[in-house]
Design a protein around this motif. Structure first.
Motif, PDB file in Angstrom:
ATOM      1  N   PHE A 218       0.811  -1.220   0.000  1.00  0.00           N
ATOM      2  CA  PHE A 218       0.000   0.000   0.000  1.00  0.00           C
ATOM      3  C   PHE A 218       0.845   1.272   0.000  1.00  0.00           C
ATOM      4  CE2 PHE A 218      -3.021  -3.118   1.573  1.00  0.00           C
ATOM      5  CZ  PHE A 218      -4.163  -2.767   0.884  1.00  0.00           C
ATOM      6  N   ASN A 219       2.142   1.157  -0.193  1.00  0.00           N
ATOM      7  CA  ASN A 219       3.037   2.308  -0.143  1.00  0.00           C
ATOM      8  C   ASN A 219       2.742   3.323  -1.250  1.00  0.00           C
ATOM      9  OD1 ASN A 219       5.007   3.691   1.154  1.00  0.00           O
ATOM     10  ND2 ASN A 219       6.709   2.609   0.185  1.00  0.00           N
ATOM     11  N   SER A 220       2.227   2.862  -2.384  1.00  0.00           N
ATOM     12  CA  SER A 220       1.947   3.774  -3.493  1.00  0.00           C
ATOM     13  C   SER A 220       0.763   4.695  -3.204  1.00  0.00           C
ATOM     14  CB  SER A 220       1.674   2.966  -4.762  1.00  0.00           C
ATOM     15  OG  SER A 220       0.528   2.153  -4.571  1.00  0.00           O
ATOM     16  N   CYS A 221      -0.032   4.352  -2.200  1.00  0.00           N
ATOM     17  CA  CYS A 221      -1.227   5.149  -1.879  1.00  0.00           C
ATOM     18  C   CYS A 221      -0.895   6.406  -1.088  1.00  0.00           C
ATOM     19  CB  CYS A 221      -2.227   4.302  -1.092  1.00  0.00           C
ATOM     20  SG  CYS A 221      -2.725   2.828  -1.965  1.00  0.00           S
ATOM     21  N   GLY A 222       0.157   6.368  -0.317  1.00  0.00           N
ATOM     22  CA  GLY A 222       0.527   7.528   0.485  1.00  0.00           C
ATOM     23  C   GLY A 222       1.344   7.113   1.697  1.00  0.00           C
ATOM     24  N   GLN A 223       1.697   8.108   2.511  1.00  0.00           N
ATOM     25  CA  GLN A 223       2.499   7.888   3.706  1.00  0.00           C
ATOM     26  C   GLN A 223       1.690   7.100   4.728  1.00  0.00           C
ATOM     27  OE1 GLN A 223       5.693   8.699   4.274  1.00  0.00           O
ATOM     28  NE2 GLN A 223       5.589   7.796   6.319  1.00  0.00           N
ATOM     29  N   ILE A 224       2.262   5.997   5.244  1.00  0.00           N
ATOM     30  CA  ILE A 224       1.580   5.120   6.199  1.00  0.00           C
ATOM     31  C   ILE A 224       2.105   5.400   7.603  1.00  0.00           C
ATOM     32  CG2 ILE A 224       1.238   2.720   6.890  1.00  0.00           C
ATOM     33  CD1 ILE A 224       1.426   1.963   3.936  1.00  0.00           C
ATOM     34  N   ASN A 225       1.152   5.631   8.534  1.00  0.00           N
ATOM     35  CA  ASN A 225       1.527   5.834   9.937  1.00  0.00           C
ATOM     36  C   ASN A 225       1.662   4.512  10.685  1.00  0.00           C
ATOM     37  OD1 ASN A 225       1.490   8.562   9.639  1.00  0.00           O
ATOM     38  ND2 ASN A 225      -0.425   8.885  10.724  1.00  0.00           N
ATOM     39  N   ARG A 226       0.693   3.620  10.495  1.00  0.00           N
ATOM     40  CA  ARG A 226       0.639   2.405  11.296  1.00  0.00           C
ATOM     41  C   ARG A 226      -0.020   1.281  10.517  1.00  0.00           C
ATOM     42  NH1 ARG A 226      -2.856   3.279  16.344  1.00  0.00           N
ATOM     43  NH2 ARG A 226      -1.202   4.744  16.774  1.00  0.00           N
ATOM     44  N   VAL A 227       0.504   0.064  10.681  1.00  0.00           N
ATOM     45  CA  VAL A 227      -0.104  -1.146  10.132  1.00  0.00           C
ATOM     46  C   VAL A 227      -0.396  -2.058  11.314  1.00  0.00           C
ATOM     47  CG1 VAL A 227       0.206  -3.158   8.651  1.00  0.00           C
ATOM     48  CG2 VAL A 227       1.150  -0.959   7.965  1.00  0.00           C
TER      49      VAL A 227
END
Length: 184
Positions: A72-81
């Protein structure tokens, strides 16, 4: 022998002091991180975080947070998984939540619905906000032993999760709940 025991007690007391210091340090770090806003406090903050999050279903049990993050990195900056696990066995449940930095990333992530992750077709939805007191799985009915109609008689024929079997004649209705002779 007595001196060896005394030396061991002194060692244990020193270790106890070190553990207390580490505990205080960890508690102060936790308080500072909660004050810094890492944990949402109010329902408005929780709703805002949920609007930036997605639900990912049918996740492979061997999938890691890093693999989901790269997917999901292409969707935007990820805070938490967050990959949810069973509290008794510790095994993954097969779904995860991903929190993004921006709300616009959720729309881009939903576009990855029915994409393939580790050989499985995943389900991607915007995360819904749980409202206190409102159940999405409300099946109705009564949870206790009180069943107003039909369910169980007043004398408690309910035992161990199943109705007890009565041999011979059984009567339905209110007339035979009391014994045939009732002097008062």
């Amino acid at each position: 022998e007595l001196e060896a025991i005394k030396a061991r007690v002194r060692e244990m007391e020193k270790e106890d002091e070190r553990l207390k210091e580490l505990q205080l340090e960890a508690e102060s770090r936790f308080i500072m991180s909660s004050e810094a806003g890492l944990f949402p406090k109010t329902t408005e903050e929780k709703m805002e975080v949920d609007q930036r999050s997605i639900y990912v279903g049918n996740v492979d049990y061997g999938g890691t947070a890093e693999e989901l993050e790269s997917h999901f990195n292409s969707c935007g900056q990820i805070n938490r998984v967050t990959i949810l696990c069973d509290k008794f066995s510790g095994h993954p449940k097969g779904y995860a939540y991903i929190e993004f930095e921006e709300k616009s990333s959720v729309k881009a992530a939903v576009e990855l619905d029915e994409s393939v992750f580790r050989g499985r077709i995943i389900k991607v939805l915007p995360k819904r906000t749980n409202m206190p007191g409102i159940s999405s799985t409300d099946r109705g009915g009564y949870r206790g032993r009180f069943h107003p109609r039909g369910g169980l008689s007043q004398r408690g024929s309910y035992y161990g999760g199943q109705r007890s079997r009565v041999r011979g004649r059984t009567y339905r209705g209110r007339a035979r709940v009391l014994p045939w002779y009732f002097p008062y």
